[in-house]
Scaffold this active site. Structure first.
Site, PDB file in Angstrom:
ATOM      1  N   ASP A 170       0.861  -1.186   0.000  1.00  0.00           N
ATOM      2  CA  ASP A 170       0.000   0.000   0.000  1.00  0.00           C
ATOM      3  C   ASP A 170       0.894   1.230   0.000  1.00  0.00           C
ATOM      4  OD1 ASP A 170      -1.779  -2.056   0.520  1.00  0.00           O
ATOM      5  OD2 ASP A 170      -3.012  -0.875   1.884  1.00  0.00           O
TER       6      ASP A 170
ATOM      7  N   LYS B 164      -6.860   3.267  -3.288  1.00  0.00           N
ATOM      8  CA  LYS B 164      -7.297   3.250  -1.895  1.00  0.00           C
ATOM      9  C   LYS B 164      -7.512   4.683  -1.443  1.00  0.00           C
ATOM     10  CE  LYS B 164      -5.216   1.963   2.569  1.00  0.00           C
ATOM     11  NZ  LYS B 164      -4.158   1.187   3.243  1.00  0.00           N
TER      12      LYS B 164
ATOM     13  N   LYS C  92     -10.298   0.271  -2.515  1.00  0.00           N
ATOM     14  CA  LYS C  92     -10.241   0.010  -1.070  1.00  0.00           C
ATOM     15  C   LYS C  92     -10.503   1.294  -0.293  1.00  0.00           C
ATOM     16  CE  LYS C  92      -7.047  -1.291   2.629  1.00  0.00           C
ATOM     17  NZ  LYS C  92      -5.698  -1.791   2.992  1.00  0.00           N
TER      18      LYS C  92
END
Lengths: 313, 301
Positions: free
Chosen positions: A150, A213, A249
């Site tokens: 991430d 995300k 996400k």
């Protein structure tokens, strides 16, 4: 959307800027209104039960604190594999998400369970460091066994209009990831407009991100419904334009079962059930898992449950 | 020329000011929300006249109230006993200031005389002051230094039980309510109260008193509605640690006590006959929701 390939638009800052600023603007009031309207959908009984189990299987169980210890990470991994130890039919979560130095602790703890290990990287959460440091950070996490990375984008560069720098950084991190999946954190709370969220989503997808995300969880507001809606629309349009499917996400601020189910409704109504799978949609959270488990137990036993009956983290 | 609507002269003279009516809402976490269900019911006076519409709480309001009470528990139970006593004394001060309003509501709800209603409000104020005094004394009578055969001190002290559900008595909409709620909170518990379904309006006004008297939000949560609908959810709730069934009808009390057994709630059963709320209450209602913590402390090592 045109059939322009990413190579064309990313040839210079000017072409990237022309492309991103050529994207249609987001109707803020409309997006807020649509997200609020979808948030009123009533999901009950068996549908709710399915939604709860699906949401559990989509959770990226996260601990990103300065105070994280190896023991806390191991305990969290145990919870990821068996969210409710007394009840084996509760599905496992999608992944655990930790800092790079704790990946080595998490990998053996979830081995063989199917739970993935995700690591934040690239000078998380601010992203304020040199490219060399960010690439090394990523490489170390992958070498330690992370299945997913991430990364955070350089919001300073993005807001200053230096899209090429952001793009090239994502490309470099993607290369450093190797086989690991790359999730690109836009930190929407710092992008200030929905137009910027749409542009950052496209930029991340053009650069090769496997997931986009919303947030690090360190900045408020984090994963709001309208922001997630804008990002879902971006992945839908990106699939239509390029044929490549990208996951989404939302992370941060999802605390209750109701929040999680609203997200699932949003996914289904915006991009369809092709995204209703842990491979394509994740919920970055920690406290929501206990609420999901409590609601599940309420459905099983008919009585409201309490936090005393589940682990703290 | 601009046209303006006008009333005939005689009609204008007869127009009276419309009274502003109060919306009676719930009291959850220090706020006054309407019921999640959107329901309300008509409340009538003892003579059957319409008084107001009160919110009819649902099980989800009860659930929200338990969450609010749990959230408030850490701070309230962690406050010093002295501080809790001060806060409860402050409630008495606020209640005294609204004496006339409460007396009028009791006259409407119960049909008692104005004199009797005033006495009941005074008794409620006195009850608050009386319990406020107990806050830092209860552990002195319930705790102890225990003689043990070994090289130890053995000290017992009191701890609050946690979140307590209270089914308030249908009779005594103010004095009865105060008499069941205050003993629960004075020791550090937080509570969810199902107010008298018959006469709920004084409980909502009491909530306004609580909201303006330094009591942290969530320590007392008041639901109006049907006790038979709400009490079983609270009795079965795994995050509720005790239940006072004083106001529950016999069959409801039995059902609730059975539900309460699942997580071993402490239970106060309903009384056999009418309770005289003006009588000396004793300490029983406080001690019913207290735990005893015993610490073994080595000496001579």
């Amino acid at each position: 959307m045109s059939t322009t390939t990413s190579i064309d638009v990313a040839s210079s800052n000017a072409t990237l800027r022309a492309f991103l600023h050529g994207l249609p603007g987001v109707d803020r009031v409309g997006a807020d209104g649509r997200a609020a309207m979808l948030g009123t959908r009533s999901i009950k009984t068996t549908a709710k039960r399915q939604a709860i189990d699906l949401a559990i299987s989509m959770v990226d169980l996260t601990t990103l604190e300065g105070a994280d210890t190896p023991g806390k990470v191991r305990a969290m991994c145990a919870k990821a594999v068996h969210p409710d130890p007394a009840n084996p039919d509760v599905p496992k979560v999608a992944a655990v998400c930790v800092y790079p130095d704790l990946v080595a602790e998490a990998v053996p703890a979830v081995r063989g369970s199917g739970v993935k290990v995700a690591s934040v990287a690239t000078a998380f959460p601010s992203g304020r460091s040199s490219l060399e440091v960010k690439v090394t950070d990523t490489a170390l996490a992958v070498a330690a066994g992370a299945d997913e990375v991430d990364m955070v984008i350089d919001r300073g560069a993005f807001l200053a209009g230096d899209y090429l720098k952001v793009y090239e950084e994502i490309v470099a991190i993607k290369a450093a990831c190797g086989p690991a999946h790359l999730k690109v954190i836009l930190e929407t709370g710092e992008l200030s407009t929905y137009d910027n969220v749409r542009r950052a989503s496209w930029l991340a997808m053009l650069a090769g991100g496997d997931f986009i995300k919303t947030s690090t969880g360190k900045v408020q507001p984090a994963a709001t419904l309208p922001v997630t809606l804008v990002m879902l629309e971006a992945v839908r349009d990106f699939l239509a334009a390029t044929g490549r499917k990208v996951g989404v996400k939302p992370a941060g601020g999802i605390r209750t079962t109701k929040d999680a189910i609203k997200m699932l409704v949003l996914v289904n109504e915006t991009v369809g059930d092709g995204w209703l799978h842990p491979d394509w949609f994740r919920l970055g959270a920690s406290s929501v898992l206990n609420d999901l488990l409590m609601q599940r137990q309420k459905q099983d036993t008919g009585r409201y449950s309490g936090p005393d009956y589940f682990t703290l983290d | 020329m601009v046209w303006r609507p006008t009333l005939p002269r005689d009609a204008r003279e007869s127009v009276e000011r419309l009274a502003v009516r109060k919306t009676y809402k719930l009291f959850i976490g220090g706020a006054f929300p309407r019921s999640e269900s959107g329901r309300s019911y008509a409340v009538t006076s003892s003579k059957g006249e319409f008084l107001a519409n009160a919110s009819k709480a649902s099980r989800k309001d009860a659930r929200d109230a338990v969450v609010a009470a749990r959230k408030a528990f850490g701070g309230w139970s962690g406050a010093t006993a002295y501080n809790r006593g001060q806060v409860i004394y402050r409630i008495a001060e606020m209640l005294e200031g609204r004496r006339a309003q409460f007396a009028a509501e009791l006259v409407a709800a119960d049909g008692v005389s104005a004199k009797k209603a005033g006495e009941l409000v005074d008794a409620a104020v006195d009850r608050l002051v009386w319990y406020a005094g107990w806050s830092d004394k209860i552990s002195a009578i319930r705790g102890s230094a225990n003689p043990v055969a070994g090289p130890y001190f053995n000290l017992s002290s009191t701890e609050p039980t946690g979140v307590v559900a209270v089914v308030a008595p249908p009779m005594g909409p103010l004095l009865g309510l105060v008499s069941v709620v205050v003993p629960v909170i004075v020791t550090g518990n937080t509570c969810v109260v199902v107010a008298s379904g018959r006469a709920p309006l004084p409980s909502v006004t009491l909530a306004e008193v609580l909201a303006t008297s330094d009591l942290p939000g969530g320590v007392v949560n008041i639901l109006t509605g049907d006790a038979a609908e709400l009490a079983p959810w609270l009795a079965g709730h795994m995050d509720v640690n005790g239940i006072d069934l004083t106001g529950a009808a016999p069959e409801l009390a039995v059902a609730c006590e059975q539900l309460a057994a699942e997580n071993l709630k402490r239970v106060i059963r309903p009384p056999d006959g009418e309770i005289d709320w003006l009588a000396d209450p004793g300490t029983g209602r406080m001690t019913a929701f207290l735990e005893t913590k015993t610490v073994w402390h080595p000496i001579g090592v």
